[in-house]
Design an enzyme around this catalytic site. Sequence first.
Site, PDB file in Angstrom:
ATOM      1  N   PHE A  33      10.726  31.712  -9.349  1.00 43.00           N
ATOM      2  CA  PHE A  33      10.717  32.893  -9.721  1.00 43.00           C
ATOM      3  C   PHE A  33      11.974  33.544  -9.415  1.00 43.00           C
ATOM      4  O   PHE A  33      12.369  33.327  -8.118  1.00 43.00           O
ATOM      5  CB  PHE A  33       9.543  34.013  -9.831  1.00 43.00           C
ATOM      6  CG  PHE A  33       8.559  33.287  -9.790  1.00 43.00           C
ATOM      7  CD1 PHE A  33       7.606  34.003 -11.328  1.00 43.00           C
ATOM      8  CD2 PHE A  33       7.258  32.670  -9.388  1.00 43.00           C
ATOM      9  CE1 PHE A  33       6.661  33.713 -11.367  1.00 43.00           C
ATOM     10  CE2 PHE A  33       6.519  32.389  -9.840  1.00 43.00           C
ATOM     11  CZ  PHE A  33       5.141  32.500 -10.194  1.00 43.00           C
ATOM     12  N   ASP A  34      12.994  34.512 -10.326  1.00 40.06           N
ATOM     13  CA  ASP A  34      14.000  35.738  -9.349  1.00 40.06           C
ATOM     14  C   ASP A  34      12.864  36.545  -9.374  1.00 40.06           C
ATOM     15  O   ASP A  34      11.567  36.485  -8.988  1.00 40.06           O
ATOM     16  CB  ASP A  34      14.814  35.695 -10.939  1.00 40.06           C
ATOM     17  CG  ASP A  34      15.418  36.708 -10.127  1.00 40.06           C
ATOM     18  OD1 ASP A  34      16.351  36.738  -9.103  1.00 40.06           O
ATOM     19  OD2 ASP A  34      15.927  38.063 -11.004  1.00 40.06           O
ATOM     20  N   GLY A  35      12.975  37.347  -8.153  1.00 38.76           N
ATOM     21  CA  GLY A  35      13.126  38.703  -8.051  1.00 38.76           C
ATOM     22  C   GLY A  35      12.999  39.521  -7.842  1.00 38.76           C
ATOM     23  O   GLY A  35      11.991  40.288  -8.977  1.00 38.76           O
TER      24      GLY A  35
ATOM     25  N   PHE B 171      11.982  31.638 -13.783  1.00 38.56           N
ATOM     26  CA  PHE B 171      11.856  32.517 -14.726  1.00 38.56           C
ATOM     27  C   PHE B 171      12.989  33.339 -14.063  1.00 38.56           C
ATOM     28  O   PHE B 171      13.594  33.698 -13.029  1.00 38.56           O
ATOM     29  CB  PHE B 171      10.396  33.522 -14.191  1.00 38.56           C
ATOM     30  CG  PHE B 171       9.561  33.049 -14.967  1.00 38.56           C
ATOM     31  CD1 PHE B 171       9.278  32.886 -16.308  1.00 38.56           C
ATOM     32  CD2 PHE B 171       8.358  32.653 -14.499  1.00 38.56           C
ATOM     33  CE1 PHE B 171       8.230  32.531 -16.385  1.00 38.56           C
ATOM     34  CE2 PHE B 171       7.597  31.431 -14.617  1.00 38.56           C
ATOM     35  CZ  PHE B 171       7.301  31.477 -15.877  1.00 38.56           C
TER      36      PHE B 171
END
Length: 305
Positions: free
Chosen positions: A147-149, A264
């Site tokens: 995941f991106d943040g 993502f």
Amino acid sequence: MDEEQRIYMEQGVEEYVRYQLQHENEPFSPGPAFPFVKALEAVNKQLRELYPDSEDIFDIVLVTNNHAQVGVRLINSINHYDLFIERFCMTGGNSPICYLKAYHTNLYLSADAEKVREAIDQGIAAATIFSPSRDMAVSQSQLRVAFDGDAVLFSDESERIVKAHGLDRFFEHEKAHENKPLAQGPLKGFLEALGRLQKKFYSKGLRLECPIRTYLVTARSAASSGARALKTLRSWGLETDEALFLAGAPKGPLLEKIRPHIFFDDQMFHVAGAQEMGTVAAHVPYGVAQTPRRTAPAKQAPAAQ
């Protein structure tokens, strides 16, 4: 379904349905979400062995705006690849998004960006999935999700500050608000669902052998803005197994080492970089980084999502 899409665009829906019926005994080729689904099912197998009386597993639903007659070819494809997908939703040309809340959807994946935006607008975690530029082998025994943040797990609060005031103001803001949790982003609930299933393995003493592994892969700098991201996850009772703070460096090379089943991100620049390195990437159309929407969406075949 590339050939089917071409027929739909060039010859219309009637010829499209006719073609599907004529080829219903020919399975579709695997798409970009196929390895991800296989990994979900591998986790389910282990959960059933550990908890034979529990139904707390991944529930995969095939959602498509195809006509119901195309369902036979979809079922034949599912059986051909030995997938365990019991629930279909075929809406005959109408958008399937209105059904997602009834399915208690934690994540909706589609190649149709307009439907993904529609799902996001309804508060459902969703992403547009893209095929990688080249094949890359992924784990057959461990589900890996990256995941991106900002604007993915978290809100786009910090990205708005960067866009409006620049990086220096962003660093000052993050330092001043280090102990204030960020608001949640669209995929926070999906990470939460993954964490709940991880704990079922932890409770059996299998933390190190857990078949689910999660990654935070962010352009943030660890020293100047990383603490707030980690403290936000902690305040939610969540964690990722690994946290990679890249300080603006490209994400593709790190993702090539991680080999996630899916990554993502809210920025197409990072999605494209991941694709180039062989990663299945999914764009989350949320937050200030998004381009304005088209007023007239392009014609799309009723493809499976």
